[in-house]
Design an enzyme around this catalytic site. Structure first.
Site, mmCIF file in Angstrom:
data_model
loop_
_atom_site.group_PDB
_atom_site.id
_atom_site.type_symbol
_atom_site.label_atom_id
_atom_site.label_comp_id
_atom_site.label_asym_id
_atom_site.label_seq_id
_atom_site.Cartn_x
_atom_site.Cartn_y
_atom_site.Cartn_z
ATOM 1 N N THR A 1 -5.720 1.483 9.674
ATOM 2 C CA THR A 1 -4.850 2.568 10.162
ATOM 3 C C THR A 1 -5.623 3.506 11.092
ATOM 4 O O THR A 1 -5.091 3.954 12.115
ATOM 5 C CB THR A 1 -4.263 3.348 8.970
ATOM 6 O OG1 THR A 1 -3.501 2.430 8.180
ATOM 7 C CG2 THR A 1 -3.352 4.481 9.424
ATOM 8 N N ASP B 1 -5.767 -4.884 0.583
ATOM 9 C CA ASP B 1 -6.735 -4.997 1.675
ATOM 10 C C ASP B 1 -7.409 -6.372 1.678
ATOM 11 O O ASP B 1 -7.884 -6.821 2.723
ATOM 12 C CB ASP B 1 -7.833 -3.932 1.539
ATOM 13 C CG ASP B 1 -7.306 -2.511 1.692
ATOM 14 O OD1 ASP B 1 -6.680 -2.234 2.714
ATOM 15 O OD2 ASP B 1 -7.527 -1.688 0.780
ATOM 16 N N GLU C 1 0.816 -1.215 0.000
ATOM 17 C CA GLU C 1 0.000 0.000 0.000
ATOM 18 C C GLU C 1 0.849 1.264 0.000
ATOM 19 O O GLU C 1 0.560 2.211 -0.731
ATOM 20 C CB GLU C 1 -0.928 0.028 1.235
ATOM 21 C CG GLU C 1 -1.703 1.329 1.309
ATOM 22 C CD GLU C 1 -2.781 1.374 2.378
ATOM 23 O OE1 GLU C 1 -2.757 0.556 3.302
ATOM 24 O OE2 GLU C 1 -3.651 2.249 2.263
ATOM 25 N N ILE D 1 -0.355 -1.982 7.630
ATOM 26 C CA ILE D 1 -1.354 -1.826 8.708
ATOM 27 C C ILE D 1 -2.705 -1.645 8.027
ATOM 28 O O ILE D 1 -2.972 -0.607 7.413
ATOM 29 C CB ILE D 1 -1.098 -0.596 9.610
ATOM 30 C CG1 ILE D 1 0.308 -0.635 10.208
ATOM 31 C CG2 ILE D 1 -2.146 -0.535 10.724
ATOM 32 C CD1 ILE D 1 0.623 0.544 11.145
ATOM 33 N N ASP D 2 -3.540 -2.659 8.085
ATOM 34 C CA ASP D 2 -4.912 -2.498 7.601
ATOM 35 C C ASP D 2 -5.759 -2.169 8.823
ATOM 36 O O ASP D 2 -5.791 -2.927 9.791
ATOM 37 C CB ASP D 2 -5.398 -3.781 6.917
ATOM 38 C CG ASP D 2 -6.742 -3.541 6.241
ATOM 39 O OD1 ASP D 2 -6.921 -2.456 5.656
ATOM 40 O OD2 ASP D 2 -7.608 -4.416 6.326
ATOM 41 N N ASP E 1 -0.638 -5.174 2.906
ATOM 42 C CA ASP E 1 -1.028 -3.953 3.617
ATOM 43 C C ASP E 1 -0.331 -3.995 4.982
ATOM 44 O O ASP E 1 -0.648 -4.840 5.821
ATOM 45 C CB ASP E 1 -2.543 -3.881 3.810
ATOM 46 C CG ASP E 1 -2.972 -2.504 4.292
ATOM 47 O OD1 ASP E 1 -2.099 -1.742 4.759
ATOM 48 O OD2 ASP E 1 -4.166 -2.193 4.220
HETATM 49 C C1 IPD Z 1 -8.782 0.707 4.853
HETATM 50 C C2 IPD Z 1 -9.583 -0.307 5.637
HETATM 51 C C3 IPD Z 1 -11.065 0.026 5.561
HETATM 52 C C4 IPD Z 1 -11.576 0.073 4.127
HETATM 53 C C5 IPD Z 1 -10.741 1.099 3.352
HETATM 54 C C6 IPD Z 1 -9.257 0.746 3.432
HETATM 55 P P1 IPD Z 1 -6.246 1.144 5.618
HETATM 56 O O1 IPD Z 1 -7.412 0.336 4.833
HETATM 57 O O2 IPD Z 1 -9.381 -1.590 5.135
HETATM 58 O O3 IPD Z 1 -11.821 -0.945 6.225
HETATM 59 O O4 IPD Z 1 -12.914 0.454 4.113
HETATM 60 O O5 IPD Z 1 -11.168 1.090 1.995
HETATM 61 O O6 IPD Z 1 -8.517 1.730 2.737
HETATM 62 O O7 IPD Z 1 -6.246 2.536 5.062
HETATM 63 O O8 IPD Z 1 -6.605 1.117 7.066
HETATM 64 O O9 IPD Z 1 -5.012 0.394 5.290
#
Ligand code: IPD
Length: 287
Positions: A95, A229, A71, A92-93, A90
């Site tokens: 964030t 993700d 990412e 940190i999913d 990813d």
């Molecule tokens: C997000 C999370 C969120 C989803 C967003 C993502 P991030 O990833 O997975 O649940 O709805 O589309 O961007 O930004 O925390 O790595």
């Protein structure tokens, strides 16, 4: 002839890497400042970049011939997912959860061949939840608990009316996608709509997909997230008997980088559930 890729070895390597990433994430909780990306709800921290650096370095050291997509190093319009064996990561999913110390962040480590997810490791270090899956070999929580953890009651059919559904507001808070999402949420919730049991927002696509794999959520509908993700969670869910289809109607075989998904647990009524869900989508998501 090229040597076959040892997917068990990759899973074991990613599990150890996820633990190292988890230590770094936990050590930085509440300590890092954050920045905006596209807008004030699209957030990133220094720890996202630090974890990706750790993961990318280890992946390219051990597997120099494989591709890497993450990412934080993704360049829109330039980075493309190829057919080659690729780590899709990813760091940190969740964030936003990390920033708020809400304990639902994870590292999502996927591996794809020919653009198909084949290994997935998702680790939430706050709750010590390590989900793993390999294509054709099933998926597990913490190494030994086979997914799904919960089977629906015997004879019960998956319907919208009895479903608990994962949703996310996403980072677009105006325009067509915001309208499609909010109108669809209303239709699913309303007494004169499907009146689903409820919605949950775990704040992490990977955590939502693992919750569907575990049988704790019945479905997860998402538009706007990326291959990193969902790649790891995709293997974990499908190996638990679930399905990933498109989040817009009619897409039975979405690509991993399609950005619009409906993830559904397995079991009786799955296909009918998908069609009924699609009938509830108010318009077309467009990412
Ligand atoms: C997000 C999370 C969120 C989803 C967003 C993502 P991030 O990833 O997975 O649940 O709805 O589309 O961007 O930004 O925390 O790595």
């Amino acid at each position: 002839m090229a040597a076959a890729i040892d997917l068990d070895e990759i899973r074991d390597f990613l599990v150890e890497l996820a633990k190292q990433a988890g230590e770094l994430i936990v050590s930085q909780t509440g300590k890092t400042a954050y920045d905006d990306k596209a807008n004030s709800v699209d957030l990133v921290t220094e720890t996202d970049a630090a974890v990706e650096k750790l993961v990318a370095t280890k992946c390219t050291e051990k597997y120099p011939h494989f591709e890497f997509m993450g990412e934080e190093s993704y360049i829109p319009g330039v980075t493309k997912l190829s057919e080659k064996p690729t780590f899709i990561v990813d760091p940190i999913d969740g964030t936003t959860n990390f920033i708020h110390s809400f304990p639902f962040s994870c590292t999502s480590l996927g591996f794809a061949i020919n653009r198909h997810p084949v290994v997935g490791v998702v680790y939430n270090p706050f709750l010590n939840l390590m989900y793993t899956g390999i294509k054709g070999q099933g998926s597990f929580l913490n190494g030994t608990q086979k997914l799904p953890l919960r089977q629906p009651p015997a004879g019960s059919k998956l319907t919208l009316q009895n479903a608990l559904i994962g949703i996310e507001w996403g980072t677009q808070r105006s325009g067509v996608n915001y309208k499609v999402k909010t109108e669809t949420f209303k239709k699913l919730a309303a007494e004169d709509g499907s009146m689903v049991h409820g919605f949950r927002s775990l704040g992490s696509a990977a955590m939502n997909m693992c919750a569907v794999a575990a049988g704790q959520l019945d479905a997860y509908w998402e538009g706007g997230c990326y291959a990193w993700d969902v790649c790891a969670g995709w293997v974990i869910l499908t190996e638990a008997g679930g399905r990933v289809v498109g989040g817009n109607p009619g897409i039975w075989e979405p690509a991993v980088d399609q950005r619009i998904y409906l993830a559904v647990r397995g079991g009786d009524g799955c296909e009918e559930f998908i069609k009924n869900f699609w009938d509830s989508v108010e318009g077309q998501l467009d990412y």
